[in-house]
Scaffold this motif. Structure first.
Motif, PDB file in Angstrom:
ATOM      1  N   ALA A 162       0.733  -1.142   0.338  1.00 20.62           N
ATOM      2  CA  ALA A 162       0.254   0.256  -0.159  1.00 20.62           C
ATOM      3  C   ALA A 162       0.574   1.647   0.375  1.00 20.62           C
ATOM      4  O   ALA A 162       0.381   2.366  -1.016  1.00 20.62           O
ATOM      5  N   LYS A 163       2.065   1.246   1.283  1.00 23.45           N
ATOM      6  CA  LYS A 163       2.654   1.924   0.497  1.00 23.45           C
ATOM      7  C   LYS A 163       3.157   2.514  -0.528  1.00 23.45           C
ATOM      8  O   LYS A 163       3.599   3.912  -1.126  1.00 23.45           O
ATOM      9  N   ASN A 164       4.196   1.200  -1.127  1.00 24.50           N
ATOM     10  CA  ASN A 164       4.772   1.924  -1.924  1.00 24.50           C
ATOM     11  C   ASN A 164       3.569   1.712  -3.188  1.00 24.50           C
ATOM     12  O   ASN A 164       3.739   2.753  -4.347  1.00 24.50           O
ATOM     13  N   SER A 165       2.303   2.035  -3.500  1.00 27.99           N
ATOM     14  CA  SER A 165       1.207   2.654  -4.455  1.00 27.99           C
ATOM     15  C   SER A 165       1.369   3.734  -4.468  1.00 27.99           C
ATOM     16  O   SER A 165       0.245   4.170  -5.277  1.00 27.99           O
ATOM     17  N   GLY A 166       1.600   4.664  -3.559  1.00 25.49           N
ATOM     18  CA  GLY A 166       1.603   5.365  -3.526  1.00 25.49           C
ATOM     19  C   GLY A 166       0.630   6.057  -2.246  1.00 25.49           C
ATOM     20  O   GLY A 166       0.414   7.361  -1.914  1.00 25.49           O
ATOM     21  N   LYS A 167       0.869   5.471  -1.097  1.00 21.07           N
ATOM     22  CA  LYS A 167       0.450   5.627   0.354  1.00 21.07           C
ATOM     23  C   LYS A 167      -1.388   5.815   0.099  1.00 21.07           C
ATOM     24  O   LYS A 167      -1.778   6.379  -1.089  1.00 21.07           O
ATOM     25  N   SER A 168      -1.446   6.360   1.180  1.00 24.71           N
ATOM     26  CA  SER A 168      -3.342   6.718   1.280  1.00 24.71           C
ATOM     27  C   SER A 168      -3.868   6.034   0.608  1.00 24.71           C
ATOM     28  O   SER A 168      -4.506   6.119  -0.396  1.00 24.71           O
ATOM     29  N   ALA A 169      -4.148   4.289   0.746  1.00 21.00           N
ATOM     30  CA  ALA A 169      -4.379   3.518   0.195  1.00 21.00           C
ATOM     31  C   ALA A 169      -4.183   2.092   0.788  1.00 21.00           C
ATOM     32  O   ALA A 169      -4.041   1.928   2.258  1.00 21.00           O
ATOM     33  N   TYR A 170      -5.205   1.284   0.225  1.00 16.14           N
ATOM     34  CA  TYR A 170      -4.964  -0.269   1.644  1.00 16.14           C
ATOM     35  C   TYR A 170      -4.828  -0.940   0.491  1.00 16.14           C
ATOM     36  O   TYR A 170      -5.087  -1.626  -0.636  1.00 16.14           O
ATOM     37  N   LYS A 171      -4.565  -2.077   0.972  1.00 19.23           N
ATOM     38  CA  LYS A 171      -4.015  -3.346  -0.170  1.00 19.23           C
ATOM     39  C   LYS A 171      -4.170  -4.931   0.978  1.00 19.23           C
ATOM     40  O   LYS A 171      -4.763  -4.831   1.881  1.00 19.23           O
ATOM     41  N   PHE A 172      -5.005  -5.746   0.086  1.00 22.22           N
ATOM     42  CA  PHE A 172      -5.463  -6.741   0.500  1.00 22.22           C
ATOM     43  C   PHE A 172      -3.085  -8.360   0.184  1.00 22.22           C
ATOM     44  O   PHE A 172      -3.750  -7.834  -0.650  1.00 22.22           O
ATOM     45  N   TRP A 173      -3.894  -8.911   0.697  1.00 27.02           N
ATOM     46  CA  TRP A 173      -2.118  -9.986   1.184  1.00 27.02           C
ATOM     47  C   TRP A 173      -3.088 -10.573   0.114  1.00 27.02           C
ATOM     48  O   TRP A 173      -3.617 -10.918   0.226  1.00 27.02           O
ATOM     49  N   LYS A 174      -1.958 -10.744  -0.755  1.00 25.01           N
ATOM     50  CA  LYS A 174      -2.187 -12.508  -1.924  1.00 25.01           C
ATOM     51  C   LYS A 174      -1.618 -12.856  -2.574  1.00 25.01           C
ATOM     52  O   LYS A 174       0.219 -13.033  -2.265  1.00 25.01           O
ATOM     53  N   LYS A 175      -1.970 -14.104  -2.082  1.00 29.19           N
ATOM     54  CA  LYS A 175      -0.920 -15.230  -2.144  1.00 29.19           C
ATOM     55  C   LYS A 175       0.436 -15.426  -3.416  1.00 29.19           C
ATOM     56  O   LYS A 175      -0.282 -15.116  -4.223  1.00 29.19           O
ATOM     57  N   PRO A 176       1.153 -15.264  -3.233  1.00 31.41           N
ATOM     58  CA  PRO A 176       2.552 -15.646  -4.107  1.00 31.41           C
ATOM     59  C   PRO A 176       2.504 -16.245  -5.299  1.00 31.41           C
ATOM     60  O   PRO A 176       2.300 -17.335  -4.925  1.00 31.41           O
ATOM     61  N   ALA A 177       2.341 -15.519  -6.551  1.00 34.45           N
ATOM     62  CA  ALA A 177       1.733 -16.902  -7.898  1.00 34.45           C
ATOM     63  C   ALA A 177       3.026 -17.675  -7.903  1.00 34.45           C
ATOM     64  O   ALA A 177       4.596 -17.574  -7.573  1.00 34.45           O
ATOM     65  N   ARG A 178       2.841 -19.320  -7.907  1.00 32.71           N
ATOM     66  CA  ARG A 178       3.618 -20.573  -8.537  1.00 32.71           C
ATOM     67  C   ARG A 178       4.871 -19.773  -9.230  1.00 32.71           C
ATOM     68  O   ARG A 178       3.778 -19.811 -10.561  1.00 32.71           O
ATOM     69  N   LEU A 179       5.945 -20.232  -9.576  1.00 31.64           N
ATOM     70  CA  LEU A 179       6.797 -20.158 -10.905  1.00 31.64           C
ATOM     71  C   LEU A 179       6.871 -20.939 -10.950  1.00 31.64           C
ATOM     72  O   LEU A 179       6.104 -21.901 -10.949  1.00 31.64           O
ATOM     73  N   PRO A 180       6.010 -20.937 -12.804  1.00 35.29           N
ATOM     74  CA  PRO A 180       6.337 -22.353 -13.588  1.00 35.29           C
ATOM     75  C   PRO A 180       7.966 -23.565 -13.461  1.00 35.29           C
ATOM     76  O   PRO A 180       8.876 -22.977 -13.139  1.00 35.29           O
TER      77      PRO A 180
END
Length: 533
Positions: free
Chosen positions: A515-533
């Protein structure tokens, strides 16, 4: 219990001092009335609670006059410029405080606040003295305080009546004079009053004595409790005594009844099978049960069949280790029980004392609350969070929101920590308007955690986050528009029953970072990292 209006007179033609002092809040149970004038005409110095002399025309003669006419307890303060300091040599012993012009606002306000606190302490001490005198004089039994040398410091009216002397005649005097006997007569009689004082001083504990004294030209028997009085360092500085005349008692039960009725707490006496034989009036008043309703019945008749409350349902029973407490709406009683043994040391019964520990219990709960509450925001603190996580499993569909104030360090650097604290308090107020207080935790600094259990609809955390961002924009940014502060929120939800709180915090922290890296003043959900092929 009381309220007092302080009349504060300032002899001055400069409004600066009055303006400074009016910013000082009155002490609890006090209010202020300021009177400022450039002359002394018409002033009744006796009626002033505080007198402040802030005038160059105020010389030693006027200070001497005011000192003689004012009430003894009224503080007298004078201000001086450096060129008038020689006047201090003449009047310094007449003044309670000296203020130097030009005034340092905070210093003067602090000095004035200390004066007000001193007045409050004096008033409280005086009230406590009146409480003690009223209590002592309302009792029919003899009460006295002595110093370690045996001189009487305070007695009640019953004591005065017994010795046929006034309190003024008794104060500071010893045993022989007060009771009107000679040392030889004391030595030849059955008197043990002086010896019992020595026992109490040496044992440093409350002792009970049967004493004989000569009263109104006849001998009387007294059942006397004597206790040591300690100073703040734990040293014995005297004794307090309580004497009940038992001369006319016909048997032990009458004596026991009178003693129990004199006690300031509820008492129940049972036989060895715990059948109730006696309760005092204090017991009946507290529990609304008469002796006739209890006599001959087992103590269980006082307790509800669930063992959780008394029969009256007014008192809840709480057991803590070896301590049993009774709790009502506004009182807490501790039950203390002792065995009653006959002269052969055989069990004859039990006595139960119901001691009022309401204040102690309140202090204990307050200490627990203080230990688990953040002092600035009044939210649950990190220690409270750790206790919560230790006692509460991370259940399915538990949502965790981590909120962090953006650019908060800049606020402290540019505008000071006081401004930063105001933002933290405002933000905590906003959080409490949106979330239940039990779900909020301040982790430290500018980071906060919100735990939402059993979130069946995963859209709910999103709604909360959007409401928090909107509320931040309309309240915090409005009041602190001069800053660049904002809020970022990371959200994680236990969805597969495998997470614990530690894992949930890690995921919410990653989401917060996003959320901070997206420009702050925002919210983000945790997302499960995509598996590498």
């Amino acid at each position: 219990m009381y309220h007092r209006l302080l009349k504060i007179f300032i002899l001055t033609d400069d409004p600066l001092l009055a303006a400074l002092l009016q910013d000082v809040s009155p002490r609890e149970q006090f209010s202020h009335q300021f009177l400022c004038q450039p002359h002394e005409n018409g002033v009744n110095w006796k009626s002033c609670s505080v007198i402040i002399l802030d005038s160059p025309v105020c010389g030693s003669a006027l200070i001497q006059k005011i000192h003689e006419e004012k009430a003894d307890a009224t503080p007298l303060i004078a201000s001086f410029t450096t060129d008038r300091l020689p006047l201090l040599a003449e009047v310094h012993d007449l003044l309670d405080q000296i203020w130097i012009r030009p005034f340092a606002g905070k210093k003067v306000q602090t000095s004035f606040a200390n004066i007000l606190q001193g007045i409050k302490k004096h008033e409280d001490a005086s009230l406590t003295e009146r409480y003690l005198d009223t209590l002592m004089d309302s009792l029919p039994d003899l009460i006295w305080f002595k110093d370690a040398r045996g001189a009487h410091l305070k007695v009640n009216n019953s004591f005065c009546h017994a010795v046929e002397k006034t309190k003024e005649q008794i104060q500071g005097r010893g045993h022989y004079y007060i009771w009107g006997i000679e040392p030889d007569e004391y030595a030849q009689g059955e008197y043990i009053c002086l010896e019992s004082e020595e026992i109490v001083l040496n044992k440093k504990e409350t002792c009970l004595f049967d004493e004989t004294v000569k009263c109104h030209d006849e001998l009387r028997k007294f059942k006397t409790y004597k206790s040591p009085v300690f100073d703040s360092e734990g040293e014995v500085i005297g004794t307090v005594g309580f004497a009940h005349d038992v001369t006319d008692l016909q048997n032990l039960m009458i004596e026991l009844n009178i003693l129990l009725e004199c006690l300031p707490f509820a008492v129940m006496v049972t036989d060895k099978e715990k059948n109730i034989t006696l309760v005092n009036q204090k017991f009946s008043d507290i529990f609304l049960l008469k002796l006739g309703e209890l006599t001959g019945r087992n103590i269980d008749s006082f307790i509800d069949e669930t063992q959780n409350c008394t029969r009256s349902k007014r008192w809840i029973i709480e057991r803590e280790e070896e301590v049993t407490l009774l709790l009502s709406k506004n009182r807490v009683l501790k039950i203390h029980d002792e065995k009653l043994l006959d002269i052969f040391g055989v069990l004859a019964g039990y006595i139960y004392l119901f001691l009022d520990i309401s204040l102690e219990y309140s202090y204990k709960n307050k200490l627990l609350m203080d230990a688990n509450t953040d002092h600035l925001t009044q939210l649950n603190n990190r220690r409270s969070l750790q206790d919560f996580m230790r006692k509460t499993p991370c259940q399915h569909n538990t949502a965790l929101l981590l909120a962090d104030l953006d650019n908060f360090k800049e606020v402290n650097d540019q505008f000071g920590h006081d401004e930063g604290d105001r933002i933290l308090v405002a933000f905590s107020t906003l959080l409490q308007e949106i979330f239940p207080a039990k779900s909020l935790f301040r982790l430290g600094g500018d980071e906060f955690a919100i735990i939402l259990p059993e979130v069946e609809d995963h859209g709910i955390p999103r709604q909360y986050a959007e409401k928090l961002l909107a509320g931040f924009d309309t309240t915090i940014l409005r009041d602190f528009a001069h800053t660049r502060v904002s809020v970022s929120i990371g959200i994680a939800i236990d969805v597969d029953d495998s997470e614990n709180f530690g894992e949930l915090f890690k995921r919410a922290d990653i989401a917060l970072y996003d959320a901070k890296n997206s420009g702050k003043s925002a919210y983000k959900f945790w997302k499960k990292p995509a598996r590498l092929p």
